[in-house]
Motif scaffolding. Sequence first.
Motif, short mmCIF file in Angstrom:
data_model
loop_
_atom_site.label_atom_id
_atom_site.label_comp_id
_atom_site.label_asym_id
_atom_site.label_seq_id
_atom_site.Cartn_x
_atom_site.Cartn_y
_atom_site.Cartn_z
N ARG A 66 101.37 33.45 31.16
CA ARG A 66 102.84 33.66 31.07
C ARG A 66 103.11 34.65 29.69
O ARG A 66 104.31 34.90 29.37
N HIS A 67 102.12 35.27 29.21
CA HIS A 67 102.21 36.22 28.04
C HIS A 67 101.14 37.44 28.26
O HIS A 67 99.95 37.04 28.59
N LEU A 68 101.79 38.63 27.97
CA LEU A 68 100.72 39.83 28.19
C LEU A 68 101.35 40.53 27.12
O LEU A 68 102.54 40.70 26.55
N ALA A 69 100.41 41.24 26.32
CA ALA A 69 100.88 42.16 25.31
C ALA A 69 100.04 43.65 25.63
O ALA A 69 98.93 43.81 26.03
N LEU A 70 100.84 44.63 25.59
CA LEU A 70 100.44 45.92 25.79
C LEU A 70 100.71 46.73 24.68
O LEU A 70 101.62 46.80 24.07
N ARG A 71 99.65 47.53 24.47
CA ARG A 71 99.47 48.70 23.49
C ARG A 71 100.20 50.05 24.33
O ARG A 71 99.78 50.61 25.14
N VAL A 72 101.17 50.60 23.65
CA VAL A 72 102.00 51.68 24.20
C VAL A 72 101.73 52.97 23.21
O VAL A 72 101.54 52.69 22.35
N THR A 73 102.07 54.08 23.95
CA THR A 73 101.75 55.50 23.18
C THR A 73 103.23 55.72 22.75
O THR A 73 103.54 56.41 22.02
N ASN A 74 104.33 55.34 23.39
CA ASN A 74 105.85 55.86 22.89
C ASN A 74 106.43 54.38 23.07
O ASN A 74 106.95 54.21 24.40
N LEU A 75 106.91 53.70 22.29
CA LEU A 75 107.55 52.44 22.12
C LEU A 75 108.86 52.60 22.72
O LEU A 75 109.51 51.76 23.61
N ALA A 76 109.56 53.51 22.35
CA ALA A 76 110.99 53.67 22.62
C ALA A 76 111.03 53.72 24.15
O ALA A 76 112.00 53.39 24.83
N VAL A 134 113.72 39.29 22.97
CA VAL A 134 113.63 38.19 22.34
C VAL A 134 113.45 38.18 20.62
O VAL A 134 113.53 37.22 19.94
N TRP A 135 112.59 39.25 20.26
CA TRP A 135 112.32 39.40 18.92
C TRP A 135 111.64 40.74 18.62
O TRP A 135 110.92 41.36 19.32
N GLU A 136 112.13 41.30 17.79
CA GLU A 136 111.71 42.68 17.30
C GLU A 136 111.44 43.01 15.83
O GLU A 136 112.29 43.00 14.92
N TYR A 192 109.12 42.19 21.71
CA TYR A 192 108.82 41.15 22.43
C TYR A 192 109.68 40.79 23.40
O TYR A 192 111.23 40.77 23.05
N PHE A 193 109.55 40.92 24.73
CA PHE A 193 110.65 40.47 25.80
C PHE A 193 110.19 39.17 26.62
O PHE A 193 109.37 38.52 26.53
N SER A 194 111.29 38.77 27.14
CA SER A 194 111.26 37.64 28.22
C SER A 194 112.11 37.85 29.26
O SER A 194 113.23 38.54 29.26
N SER A 195 111.63 37.36 30.50
CA SER A 195 112.67 37.21 31.64
C SER A 195 112.97 35.96 31.92
O SER A 195 113.83 35.39 32.85
N LEU A 214 106.56 39.26 27.13
CA LEU A 214 105.80 40.50 27.22
C LEU A 214 105.87 41.11 25.81
O LEU A 214 107.06 41.20 25.21
N ALA A 215 104.90 41.30 25.19
CA ALA A 215 104.73 42.15 24.00
C ALA A 215 104.34 43.54 24.03
O ALA A 215 103.33 43.88 24.70
N LEU A 216 105.06 44.29 23.31
CA LEU A 216 104.74 45.81 23.54
C LEU A 216 104.45 46.13 21.90
O LEU A 216 105.27 45.94 20.91
N HIS A 217 103.08 46.72 21.70
CA HIS A 217 102.93 47.12 20.40
C HIS A 217 102.65 48.57 20.30
O HIS A 217 101.87 49.20 21.11
N GLN A 218 103.31 49.49 19.62
CA GLN A 218 103.09 50.84 19.30
C GLN A 218 101.72 51.18 18.79
O GLN A 218 101.39 50.66 17.79
N ILE A 219 101.09 52.07 19.55
CA ILE A 219 99.86 52.46 19.02
C ILE A 219 100.01 53.24 17.53
O ILE A 219 100.80 54.00 17.61
N GLY A 220 99.23 52.92 16.46
CA GLY A 220 99.66 53.61 15.22
C GLY A 220 99.45 55.00 15.22
O GLY A 220 98.45 55.44 15.87
#
Length: 141
Positions: free
Chosen positions: A8-18, A33-35, A42-45, A50-56
């Motif tokens: 029930r948890h997934l974390a993705l690295r993303v190239t453009n967080l917005a 649910v948390w920023e 962090y999102f939830s349904s 689901l966590a989205l993490h901006q690539i530095g």
Amino acid sequence: MTPHRGLRHLALRVTNLARSRAFYEHLLGMKVVWEPDPDNVYFSSGSDNLALHQIGQAELAQYQPPRGQLLDHFGVILESPAHVDDLFREVQREGGQYGSTIAKPPKQHRDGSYSFYFTDPDGNVIQALYEPTISRMELKP
């Protein structure tokens, strides 16, 4: 073996967080649910996280997207085949503005499930799935 409560948890690295945030909020209806800071959201349904993490920025300048991904796909469970079709039409209509594309059209599977595949803004493949057993489960918000 220690029992667990599901994947029930997934974390993705993303190239453009917005852009990714807009995609998951608007097309998939995820709720923030948390920023903790500008680079993480962090999102939830209601039953998942689901966590989205901006690539530095330093890494992003040299980032080369993989030719393929080790993760074949991940999925979202929908209530009915009609809901799968509704999301398919929505992704067709609105997905392009986020960089989302249809990877495979809707298909009835031998086990009674029904699904289609589409991509998120970073090319991760998502299966929109009606699965007769899981789709009927009562989930607590």
